[in-house]
Write an enzyme that holds these catalytic residues in place. Structure first.
Site, short mmCIF file in Angstrom:
data_model
loop_
_atom_site.label_atom_id
_atom_site.label_comp_id
_atom_site.label_asym_id
_atom_site.label_seq_id
_atom_site.Cartn_x
_atom_site.Cartn_y
_atom_site.Cartn_z
N HIS A 76 0.83 -1.21 0.00
CA HIS A 76 0.00 0.00 0.00
C HIS A 76 0.87 1.26 0.00
O HIS A 76 1.18 1.81 1.04
CB HIS A 76 -0.91 -0.02 1.24
CG HIS A 76 -1.98 1.02 1.22
ND1 HIS A 76 -3.16 0.87 1.95
CD2 HIS A 76 -2.08 2.23 0.62
CE1 HIS A 76 -3.92 1.94 1.78
NE2 HIS A 76 -3.27 2.78 0.98
N HIS A 126 1.61 5.17 -2.15
CA HIS A 126 1.14 6.20 -3.10
C HIS A 126 2.38 6.95 -3.58
O HIS A 126 2.84 7.88 -2.91
CB HIS A 126 0.19 7.18 -2.43
CG HIS A 126 -1.05 6.57 -1.87
ND1 HIS A 126 -2.25 6.54 -2.55
CD2 HIS A 126 -1.31 5.96 -0.68
CE1 HIS A 126 -3.18 5.94 -1.81
NE2 HIS A 126 -2.64 5.58 -0.67
N PHE A 127 2.92 6.56 -4.73
CA PHE A 127 4.17 7.18 -5.19
C PHE A 127 3.95 8.37 -6.13
O PHE A 127 4.90 8.91 -6.69
CB PHE A 127 5.10 6.12 -5.80
CG PHE A 127 5.84 5.29 -4.77
CD1 PHE A 127 5.84 5.63 -3.42
CD2 PHE A 127 6.56 4.17 -5.16
CE1 PHE A 127 6.53 4.86 -2.47
CE2 PHE A 127 7.26 3.40 -4.21
CZ PHE A 127 7.24 3.74 -2.88
N ARG A 128 2.70 8.78 -6.33
CA ARG A 128 2.39 10.08 -6.97
C ARG A 128 2.82 10.21 -8.42
O ARG A 128 2.94 11.34 -8.92
CB ARG A 128 3.02 11.23 -6.17
CG ARG A 128 2.79 11.22 -4.68
CD ARG A 128 1.31 11.27 -4.37
NE ARG A 128 1.07 11.45 -2.94
CZ ARG A 128 -0.08 11.10 -2.36
NH1 ARG A 128 -1.06 10.56 -3.07
NH2 ARG A 128 -0.26 11.31 -1.08
N ASN A 130 -4.56 6.33 -7.24
CA ASN A 130 -5.10 7.70 -7.15
C ASN A 130 -4.07 8.73 -7.57
O ASN A 130 -3.82 9.71 -6.90
CB ASN A 130 -5.62 8.00 -5.75
CG ASN A 130 -4.55 7.93 -4.68
OD1 ASN A 130 -3.53 7.27 -4.87
ND2 ASN A 130 -4.76 8.60 -3.57
N HIS A 186 -11.28 1.02 0.35
CA HIS A 186 -11.12 2.09 1.35
C HIS A 186 -12.51 2.26 1.93
O HIS A 186 -13.39 2.85 1.30
CB HIS A 186 -10.62 3.38 0.67
CG HIS A 186 -10.46 4.53 1.62
ND1 HIS A 186 -9.25 5.15 1.82
CD2 HIS A 186 -11.34 5.15 2.45
CE1 HIS A 186 -9.40 6.12 2.73
NE2 HIS A 186 -10.67 6.14 3.11
N HIS A 230 -6.31 -0.45 5.54
CA HIS A 230 -6.18 0.33 6.79
C HIS A 230 -7.39 0.26 7.76
O HIS A 230 -8.11 1.22 7.90
CB HIS A 230 -5.83 1.79 6.53
CG HIS A 230 -6.51 2.43 5.34
ND1 HIS A 230 -7.85 2.37 5.11
CD2 HIS A 230 -5.98 3.14 4.31
CE1 HIS A 230 -8.13 3.02 4.01
NE2 HIS A 230 -7.02 3.50 3.49
N ASP A 269 0.48 2.65 3.67
CA ASP A 269 -0.28 3.81 3.19
C ASP A 269 0.65 5.02 3.05
O ASP A 269 0.26 6.15 3.36
CB ASP A 269 -1.46 4.13 4.12
CG ASP A 269 -2.53 4.95 3.41
OD1 ASP A 269 -2.35 5.26 2.22
OD2 ASP A 269 -3.55 5.28 4.05
N HIS A 311 3.04 14.22 1.26
CA HIS A 311 2.60 15.57 0.87
C HIS A 311 3.67 16.54 1.32
O HIS A 311 4.30 16.31 2.36
CB HIS A 311 1.26 15.92 1.54
CG HIS A 311 0.13 15.03 1.13
ND1 HIS A 311 -0.47 15.09 -0.11
CD2 HIS A 311 -0.51 14.04 1.79
CE1 HIS A 311 -1.43 14.18 -0.19
NE2 HIS A 311 -1.47 13.51 0.94
O1 DOR Z 1 -4.57 9.81 4.10
C1 DOR Z 1 -4.67 9.34 2.97
N1 DOR Z 1 -3.86 9.73 1.98
N2 DOR Z 1 -5.61 8.41 2.74
C2 DOR Z 1 -5.91 8.01 1.49
O2 DOR Z 1 -6.82 7.24 1.32
C3 DOR Z 1 -5.16 8.54 0.34
C4 DOR Z 1 -3.84 9.04 0.75
C5 DOR Z 1 -3.20 9.90 -0.31
O3 DOR Z 1 -3.10 9.45 -1.45
O4 DOR Z 1 -2.81 11.04 -0.02
ZN ZN Z 2 -3.82 4.69 0.80
#
Ligand code: DOR
Ligand code: ZN
Length: 431
Positions: free
Chosen positions: A57, A59-61, A91, A176, A225, A296, A300
């Site tokens: 899990h 999120h490498f953007r 996402n 989710h 999660h 997760d 940011h």
């Molecule tokens: O806190 C979160 N950040 N929950 C998510 O479901 C997505 C993730 C994100 O991609 O920033």
């Molecule tokens: Zn996530």
């Protein structure tokens, strides 16, 4: 290569000292293996020899958010944390929600990755057939029942039911589980305490709905999660009735509570939120119900986090700190190293049907992490390789240090240094 005199940790609890790799695979595990001609030998005296962790899990953007992470920085952070395989969430921008977007993303990340990777496909209201057609190209489908970072969201009954029915039943479908209607309602009440703005009730409602539909459709389901005692109870009950449901927790929710959000402000904002200490303790108490630990990892920038509460995005880094935090917990006797291997390697391989990965298994990829269980250090923001450069665990003392990491037999990380070039990572294969 022969790694000798270590403590090779197998999920079964058996321990050996030596492990041999050849080409990209593990070929032998045993005692007092003798080096063959010209074979490189590494002395691992005093070190644990673990399988590479699988973070299912992250999120490498990439694409769309590469100012805060890309597939190079994200996978470098993974390496430094003893993670040799990542499964990346859909996402991004554009989201990974069509064949075209999937191909584009694969082409964009391949030249950057330094660990192995698989991708999630993102469910939308309309891509039901396309998701099913692409199932064998991805690790899983992700369905957001509540909105979070990015645009992916499916809240209406027909598309949820159709995705559950149509996506191949043995293939992981990860939800989710936060309920959008109730999130909207509670979010409008004005609380800046995230655990009130997105309360446990929202998780309970969405999870109940997902479990009921999984029961009816007979499909497998993996809950991302889980954060509360109530969710674990619901999952336990559903399993008793034969629902094929597995679940994940994150290190964030295992090690932090809503008090941390008061201390960290928006830096402690995550969806689902950090919960009460009571809920956190329940995660530890019912640890046997938990199948996977995934980070997760959701970076940011400070700039983004420094906005007012309502605007600041949710998520924290985690891929580099998961194994250290778990090793430290093991050093305190909170769990065993075998339990880490079970949840961070064995179960992800099973749930996501990873064909070439194993927990130090003969014939599988030689993804190996050497750990000094005695070495102590402090986590700092400066050590974080993620582009955003911060961690909620800065200042935490850790006992148990990742020393060397091998990906498919290649020494890729050595005591603080990344040794491999961008593009050395490969897409995983699925069974
Ligand atoms: O806190 C979160 N950040 N929950 C998510 O479901 C997505 C993730 C994100 O991609 O920033
Ligand atoms: Zn996530």
């Amino acid at each position: 290569m022969l790694i000798r005199n270590g403590l090779v940790v197998l999920a079964s609890g058996s321990v050996y000292r030596d492990i041999r790799t050849q080409a990209e695979q593990i070929i032998e595990i045993g005692e007092q293996l003798v080096p063959v001609a010209d074979e490189p030998v590494l002395d691992a005296t005093g070190l644990l020899v673990l399988p590479g962790m699988i973070d299912s899990h992250v999120h490498f953007r990439d694409p769309g958010g590469t100012h805060k992470e890309d597939f190079l920085s994200g996978t470098q952070a993974a390496l430094a944390g003893g993670v040799t395989t990542v499964l990346d969430m859909p996402n991004t921008n554009p989201p990974t929600d069509s064949r075209e977007h999937l191909e584009e993303k694969l082409a964009q990340i391949a030249p950057k990755a330094v660990v192995d990777y698989g991708l999630y496909f993102g469910a939308t209201d309309t891509n039901i057939e396309e998701a099913a057609d692409l199932a064998d190209r991805v690790a899983a489908m992700k369905l957001y029942m509540g909105s979070s970072t990015g645009s992916l969201l499916v809240t209406e009954f027909p598309p949820i039911y159709q995705h559950f029915s149509t996506f191949p039943h043995q293939k992981a479908l990860v939800v989710h589980a936060e309920d959008e209607q109730s999130l909207k309602y509670f979010g409008a009440q004005g609380s800046k305490i995230h655990n009130q703005a997105r309360p446990p009730l929202s998780a309970q409602i969405a999870l109940s709905r997902a479990l009921a539909i999984a029961e009816k459709t007979g499909r497998v389901l993996h809950i991302a999660h889980t954060t509360t005692e109530r969710e674990l109870e619901l999952i336990y009950e559903a399993r008793q009735k034969g629902v094929r449901v597995t679940c994940e927790v994150t290190p964030l929710h295992l090690f932090l509570t809503e008090e941390a959000q008061q201390r960290l402000g928006n830096y402690g904002k995550v969806n689902p939120p950090l919960r009460s200490s009571r809920d956190r303790e329940a995660l530890w108490r019912h640890f046997d119900i938990i199948d996977t630990i995934g980070t997760d990892h959701a970076p940011h920038t400070r700039e983004e986090k420094d906005q007012p509460y309502e605007k600041a995005p949710s998520g924290m880094t985690g891929v580099q700190t998961m194994l250290p935090l778990l090793l430290n917990a093991a050093s305190e006797g909170r769990l065993t190293v075998e339990a880490i291997v079970q949840r961070c390697v064995v179960n992800p391989i099973r749930i996501f049907a990873l064909a070439n990965k194993g927990a130090l298994e003969i014939g599988k990829d030689a993804d190996i992490v050497l750990v000094n269980p005695q070495e102590e250090y402090e986590i700092t923001n400066e050590s974080i390789l993620s582009k955003c450069g911060w961690t909620p665990f800065a200042g935490t003392r850790i006992k148990g240090k990742v020393k060397q990491v091998f990906v498919r037999g290649e020494l890729s990380y050595d005591d603080g240094k990344i040794l491999v070039q961008p593009g050395s990572g490969r897409q995983v294969r699925y069974r």
